[in-house]
Design a protein around this motif. Structure first.
Motif, PDB file in Angstrom:
ATOM      1  N   VAL A   1      32.725  85.144  44.768  1.00  0.00           N
ATOM      2  CA  VAL A   1      33.489  84.080  44.852  1.00  0.00           C
ATOM      3  C   VAL A   1      32.936  82.541  44.680  1.00  0.00           C
ATOM      4  O   VAL A   1      33.782  81.782  44.104  1.00  0.00           O
ATOM      5  N   ILE A   2      31.390  82.624  44.688  1.00  0.00           N
ATOM      6  CA  ILE A   2      31.042  81.169  44.286  1.00  0.00           C
ATOM      7  C   ILE A   2      31.095  81.086  42.688  1.00  0.00           C
ATOM      8  O   ILE A   2      31.072  79.748  42.435  1.00  0.00           O
ATOM      9  N   PRO A  10      22.663  82.637  37.788  1.00  0.00           N
ATOM     10  CA  PRO A  10      22.592  83.916  37.020  1.00  0.00           C
ATOM     11  C   PRO A  10      22.097  84.998  37.809  1.00  0.00           C
ATOM     12  O   PRO A  10      22.214  86.469  37.650  1.00  0.00           O
ATOM     13  N   PHE A  11      21.780  85.078  38.950  1.00  0.00           N
ATOM     14  CA  PHE A  11      21.002  85.899  40.053  1.00  0.00           C
ATOM     15  C   PHE A  11      22.198  86.434  40.769  1.00  0.00           C
ATOM     16  O   PHE A  11      21.862  87.241  41.692  1.00  0.00           O
ATOM     17  N   THR A  27      21.263  72.535  39.135  1.00  0.00           N
ATOM     18  CA  THR A  27      20.034  73.408  39.554  1.00  0.00           C
ATOM     19  C   THR A  27      20.669  74.864  39.957  1.00  0.00           C
ATOM     20  O   THR A  27      20.479  75.756  39.374  1.00  0.00           O
ATOM     21  N   ALA A  28      21.661  74.640  40.857  1.00  0.00           N
ATOM     22  CA  ALA A  28      22.497  75.700  41.507  1.00  0.00           C
ATOM     23  C   ALA A  28      23.043  76.716  40.409  1.00  0.00           C
ATOM     24  O   ALA A  28      23.148  77.769  40.261  1.00  0.00           O
ATOM     25  N   TRP A  29      23.835  75.997  39.501  1.00  0.00           N
ATOM     26  CA  TRP A  29      24.595  76.347  38.283  1.00  0.00           C
ATOM     27  C   TRP A  29      23.509  77.220  37.012  1.00  0.00           C
ATOM     28  O   TRP A  29      23.892  78.189  36.887  1.00  0.00           O
ATOM     29  N   VAL A  30      22.522  76.654  36.991  1.00  0.00           N
ATOM     30  CA  VAL A  30      21.675  77.146  35.873  1.00  0.00           C
ATOM     31  C   VAL A  30      20.538  77.970  36.364  1.00  0.00           C
ATOM     32  O   VAL A  30      20.385  78.949  35.748  1.00  0.00           O
ATOM     33  N   ILE A  31      20.084  77.890  37.539  1.00  0.00           N
ATOM     34  CA  ILE A  31      19.186  78.596  37.808  1.00  0.00           C
ATOM     35  C   ILE A  31      19.281  79.660  38.807  1.00  0.00           C
ATOM     36  O   ILE A  31      19.047  80.816  38.933  1.00  0.00           O
ATOM     37  N   ALA A  37      26.677  74.599  30.416  1.00  0.00           N
ATOM     38  CA  ALA A  37      25.400  74.091  30.937  1.00  0.00           C
ATOM     39  C   ALA A  37      24.520  73.513  30.075  1.00  0.00           C
ATOM     40  O   ALA A  37      23.443  72.489  30.108  1.00  0.00           O
ATOM     41  N   VAL A  38      24.565  73.893  28.810  1.00  0.00           N
ATOM     42  CA  VAL A  38      23.875  73.187  27.505  1.00  0.00           C
ATOM     43  C   VAL A  38      24.859  72.108  26.873  1.00  0.00           C
ATOM     44  O   VAL A  38      24.337  70.987  26.550  1.00  0.00           O
TER      45      VAL A  38
END
Length: 149
Positions: free
Chosen positions: A104-105, A97-98, A90-94, A115-116
Motif C-alpha cells: 500500500v505504501i 525498490p526493496f 531517499t525513501a522513494w529512490v533507495i 525520480a530522475v
C-alpha cells in the motif's frame, strides 16, 4: 559580515603551523573569551616557537547584524522543508525498490521515472535562473558604466 569586520581578522603567525591553529580556533568555540568590546580572542598557544602574535582575533556581530526572529523562522522553515524533501526522496529512490510492488505504501510515491526527471528539471531551471540573473546584473552594470563615461 561587513568589510570593516573583515579588517579586524588577524591570523596567527605561530612558527608551529598557524593555519591549523586558525581552524582549531574556529571549531573550538569554548576556548574563546572576550577581551575587547566587539572582538573575541582565542587564548594563545603555549610552548616554544610561538611569538607574541599567535592569537586569533574574530569579530563579534553587533545587534544590527544578528538574525532577526523572522530570519530565524524562515531559516528553520527552509531547513524543515529540505529535510522533508530529502527524507521523501531517499525513501522513494533507495527504500521503495526493496518493498513489494503490491504494498500500500507505493500509492504515496510517483513512478520511478520521475525520480530522475524531477531533479533534472529542477536543476535545469536553477541553471536557467542563475544564468538569467548573471545576464541581468552584467547588462545593468554595462548601462551604469556607459552612463558614467
Amino acid at each position: 559580515m561587513s568589510h570593516n569586520a573583515l579588517e579586524k581578522l588577524h591570523f596567527p603567525t605561530c612558527k608551529r603551523g598557524g593555519g591549523a591553529y586558525l581552524s582549531w580556533a574556529i571549531w573550538s568555540w569554548t576556548g574563546l573569551r572576550t577581551t575587547t568590546p566587539g572582538v573575541l580572542r582565542v587564548p594563545r598557544p603555549e610552548g616554544p616557537g610561538c611569538g607574541t602574535r599567535c592569537g586569533v582575533v574574530l569579530p563579534r556581530r553587533s545587534a544590527g547584524e544578528m538574525a532577526t526572529g523572522t530570519d530565524q523562522v524562515v531559516g528553520l522553515g527552509l531547513v524543515a522543508v529540505s529535510l522533508i524533501i530529502f527524507t521523501y526522496y531517499t525513501a522513494w529512490v533507495i527504500l521503495l525498490p526493496f518493498i513489494d510492488s503490491q504494498h500500500v505504501i507505493h500509492k504515496y510515491f510517483l513512478p520511478r521515472a520521475y525520480a530522475v526527471a524531477i531533479p533534472l528539471a529542477a536543476g535545469l531551471l536553477l541553471l536557467l535562473f542563475v544564468g538569467l540573473f548573471i545576464t541581468y546584473v552584467m547588462l545593468k552594470n554595462q548601462k551604469v558604466t556607459k552612463k558614467a563615461q
